[in-house]
Scaffold this motif. Structure first.
Motif, PDB file in Angstrom:
ATOM      1  N   SER A 123       0.821  -1.211   0.000  1.00 31.03           N
ATOM      2  CA  SER A 123       0.000   0.000   0.000  1.00 31.03           C
ATOM      3  C   SER A 123       0.855   1.261   0.000  1.00 31.03           C
ATOM      4  N   TYR A 126       1.433   2.781  -3.336  1.00 28.07           N
ATOM      5  CA  TYR A 126       0.330   3.622  -3.799  1.00 28.07           C
ATOM      6  C   TYR A 126       0.448   5.025  -3.203  1.00 28.07           C
ATOM      7  N   THR A 150      -6.055   8.530  -3.762  1.00 27.87           N
ATOM      8  CA  THR A 150      -4.996   7.545  -3.545  1.00 27.87           C
ATOM      9  C   THR A 150      -5.581   6.235  -3.035  1.00 27.87           C
ATOM     10  N   LEU A 153      -7.299   4.381  -5.840  1.00 28.13           N
ATOM     11  CA  LEU A 153      -6.398   3.583  -6.673  1.00 28.13           C
ATOM     12  C   LEU A 153      -6.055   2.279  -5.964  1.00 28.13           C
ATOM     13  N   LEU A 154      -5.876   2.377  -4.623  1.00 28.57           N
ATOM     14  CA  LEU A 154      -5.482   1.208  -3.846  1.00 28.57           C
ATOM     15  C   LEU A 154      -6.538   0.115  -3.885  1.00 28.57           C
ATOM     16  N   PRO A 218      -0.398   4.864   3.130  1.00 32.01           N
ATOM     17  CA  PRO A 218      -0.452   5.755   1.970  1.00 32.01           C
ATOM     18  C   PRO A 218      -0.901   7.167   2.344  1.00 32.01           C
TER      19      PRO A 218
ATOM     20  N   ILE B  71      -2.387   2.623 -14.053  1.00 31.72           N
ATOM     21  CA  ILE B  71      -1.847   2.670 -12.694  1.00 31.72           C
ATOM     22  C   ILE B  71      -0.474   2.007 -12.653  1.00 31.72           C
ATOM     23  N   ILE B  75       3.002   3.801 -11.765  1.00 32.42           N
ATOM     24  CA  ILE B  75       3.920   3.412 -10.686  1.00 32.42           C
ATOM     25  C   ILE B  75       5.331   3.247 -11.222  1.00 32.42           C
TER      26      ILE B  75
END
Lengths: 291, 340
Positions: A123, A126, A150, A153-154, A218, B71, B75
């Motif tokens: 995590s 992220y 955020t 997205l996780l 995060p 995503i 990253i």
């Protein structure tokens, strides 16, 4: 000598080993449950007496007696709202596309593998992504918006995986029947497949959200601040959340703050317990079952 | 006109048929139009509308599906591009093989080994807790537990997976460490031991539920064959069922290990912030994740070398867990025995 009536020493030993093995396995299971119950009991006994109406009404303070979780709870609610608004529609849409509408191809395999891998990314990575994209690049700063996106997205991969799983459990005959009546693929999905798997999808979403509620690392990266004396009023306000507040209290040397952290944990866990309970009830109340 | 009437009739009979055969969701907006879609009139307005709608929706859904790729790409690109300035100042050889991690004050030194070591120390320590417990529970649940016991024990253990890691940090620091200090007086306030214990407890559900699934997938006939040969329950579990399910069991252990590597809050709270190469579980250490938290809590100026070191460490962390997860997936896929 009759083998059946008088077991040899060798056989007796083997049977004794088997008996102890069963006992040890059972003991392990109950021991773990026991340890966790002890830890939880310890938290409850530490934090119980701080729980009062004031605890929910007060902001964080340097004095333990005047501390509370008002900013933390409102921050958590704000962040969760943004997470849900972002992750739930995108997650369901992506899962629906992958499971129902996309042709079998290498690309599909690649995307599926990619989602599996994303679900295993720690995590805190992220958090780094959120820090660079939302906080710095898009300029949202340490705001509720950055935090919510955020966490969105996780939990996106988790929602996609859970939704795909529950779409897969809808029998093929439902789709075939709708298509045979001339419905387009999208009509089939929207009017029959999605409503049928609704409770399964909802369960997955609730579990994903309860994961996001407890997430701390995060948010530390994207600038959740622990010392906030107001309730956020718009998505660009600074904020703190319940887990961050707990982290902060645990890190302080005074014992009173540790007890406050325990009270915070009681609030957090009861919140999560309630959401999990909802998920369990929904799972049992499946709208429709196909044999 | 006649055509329209026919269509109307047809659609009526169809909507009845739909209602009988399918759970028609009358409440869903836009679903009523479904009944007037006819296979036999592809020029029908409704039909064209539906086709057009599908095209638009497909585009939207496709974009959402591509999000996951975006995503991952995000990253990778961010970690690489933001770590690049760091590697301009520190050579990757010093970074990967250096044994001194002093990033925040002069004289600086960026040898990542101590914090990788700290991470591995805690993760391996966690395995000493999670593997015996996880396997014991999995074997108990799949082989010995009565259905009723199983039906309450399994959800209970899965509930454990939902407890946030900051709560485990509290357990480690406030409950377990003071307890350990009574037994071992020389243990430090921040130590790798209590961190390992809680991370181990955290990852038990991962091992137990994935291994339980794998063990239960072994066909009953194998067990019966074992018992028919006169094997005891111990021998059947360990020499027949476990080897048959070994790919799932190993994959679950690797996944739990990878989760332990990425675990942040519990180790940050419990294990402290002293990067060092030690085998002593009673000392304070620092993990990669704890370093990232430490730097981001302090006021690190944007663009400084500490800021960029964050990304270098995160890159190592990302790659490490990616490799672990890939190996787990590979083990699961390649070594699985099929009984069909």
């Amino acid at each position: 000598m009759n083998v059946l009536s008088s077991p040899s020493a060798h056989l007796r030993r083997r049977q004794a080993i088997a008996k102890w093995f069963r006992r040890i396995c059972r003991f392990m299971s109950y021991l773990l449950v026991g340890i966790v119950c002890y830890l939880l009991w310890d938290v409850i006994s530490d934090g119980w007496h701080w729980l009062s109406w004031d605890f929910f009404q007060n902001y964080a303070s340097r004095m333990p007696a005047k501390s509370g979780v008002r900013a933390a709870i409102s921050g958590s609610i704000w962040v969760m709202a943004i997470t849900i608004i972002f992750a739930v529609p995108v997650g369901i849409a992506a899962a629906t596309y992958l499971e129902e509408l996309m042709e079998q191809s290498r690309l599909k395999q690649f995307i599926s593998l990619n989602i599996q891998n994303l679900a295993g990314v720690p995590s805190i990575v992220y958090g780094i992504l959120g820090l660079t994209v939302f906080v710095r690049f898009l300029g949202f700063g340490g705001s509720v918006l950055s935090g919510g996106l955020t966490l969105g997205l996780l939990i996106l991969p988790i929602i996609i995986i859970a939704t795909r799983e529950s779409l897969r459990s809808v029998p093929q005959t439902v789709r075939q029947a709708a298509m045979a009546l001339g419905a387009t693929k999208w009509q089939t999905v929207r009017c029959y497949v999605l409503p049928t798997s609704f409770s399964g999808i909802l369960t997955g979403i609730i579990l994903a959200i309860s994961r996001a509620v407890g997430e701390t690392a995060p948010l530390i990266l994207v600038g959740a601040v622990a010392y906030i004396r107001y309730v956020p009023e718009n998505p660009l306000d600074a904020y703190t959340t319940l887990p961050i507040q707990i982290y902060n209290w645990v890190g302080k040397p005074k014992a009173e703050f540790h007890e406050l952290a325990a009270s915070g944990i009681i609030v957090l866990l009861s919140l999560m317990f309630l959401t999990n309970l909802c998920a369990i009830i929904l799972r049992h109340k499946k709208q429709r079952t196909y044999v | 006109m006649v055509h329209g009437e026919e269509l109307g009739l047809a659609s009526e009979s169809k909507s009845v048929a739909v209602g009988d055969a399918l759970p028609h969701q009358g409440g869903s907006p836009g679903c009523d139009g479904l009944s007037s879609v006819s296979l036999f009139s592809s020029t029908d307005k409704h039909y064209r509308l539906a086709k057009w709608e599908q095209r638009v929706v497909m585009v939207v859904l496709r974009i959402c599906a591509w999000c996951s790729i975006a995503i991952t790409a995000g990253i990778v690109v961010i970690l690489l591009s933001e770590a690049a300035p760091f590697f301009k100042e520190v050579s990757w050889r010093d970074f990967l093989f250096g044994t001194q991690w002093v990033p925040l004050f002069e004289p600086r030194s960026f040898g990542v080994l101590p914090i990788i070591w700290g991470t591995l120390l805690v993760s391996v320590g966690a395995c000493f807790v999670s593997v015996p417990f996880g396997l014991g529970i999995a074997i108990f649940l799949s082989e010995f537990a009565r259905p009723r016991t199983r039906s309450f024990l399994k959800p209970l253990i899965e509930l454990l997976a939902g407890i946030p890691s900051v709560v485990f940090g509290y357990f480690a620091l406030i409950t377990i460490t003071p307890g350990l200090q009574k037994i071992f007086p020389n243990i430090e306030v921040f130590n790798a031991f209590s961190a390992s214990i809680v991370v181990g407890i955290m990852t038990v559900p991962m091992i137990s539920s994935l291994s339980d699934d794998a063990l239960r997938a072994v066909p009953r006939s194998l067990r019966e064959a074992g018992y028919a040969m006169g094997a005891t329950s111990f021998e059947v579990s360990l020499r027949v069922v476990l080897p048959a399910a070994i790919s799932g069991v190993i994959a679950s252990i690797i996944l739990a290990f990878s989760r332990a590597i990425g675990e942040t809050m519990a180790v940050t709270l419990a294990a402290g912030a002293t990067p060092k190469l030690t085998m002593n579980f009673f000392e304070s250490i620092q993990t990669m994740t704890a370093y990232i938290v430490q730097v981001s809590i302090g006021d690190t100026p944007h663009g400084s070398i500490e800021y960029h070191s964050l990304f270098a460490v995160a890159l190592v962390l990302f790659l490490l867990t990616l490799v672990m997860n890939t190996i787990a997936g590979w083990v699961l896929k390649k070594t699985q025995i099929s009984y069909n």
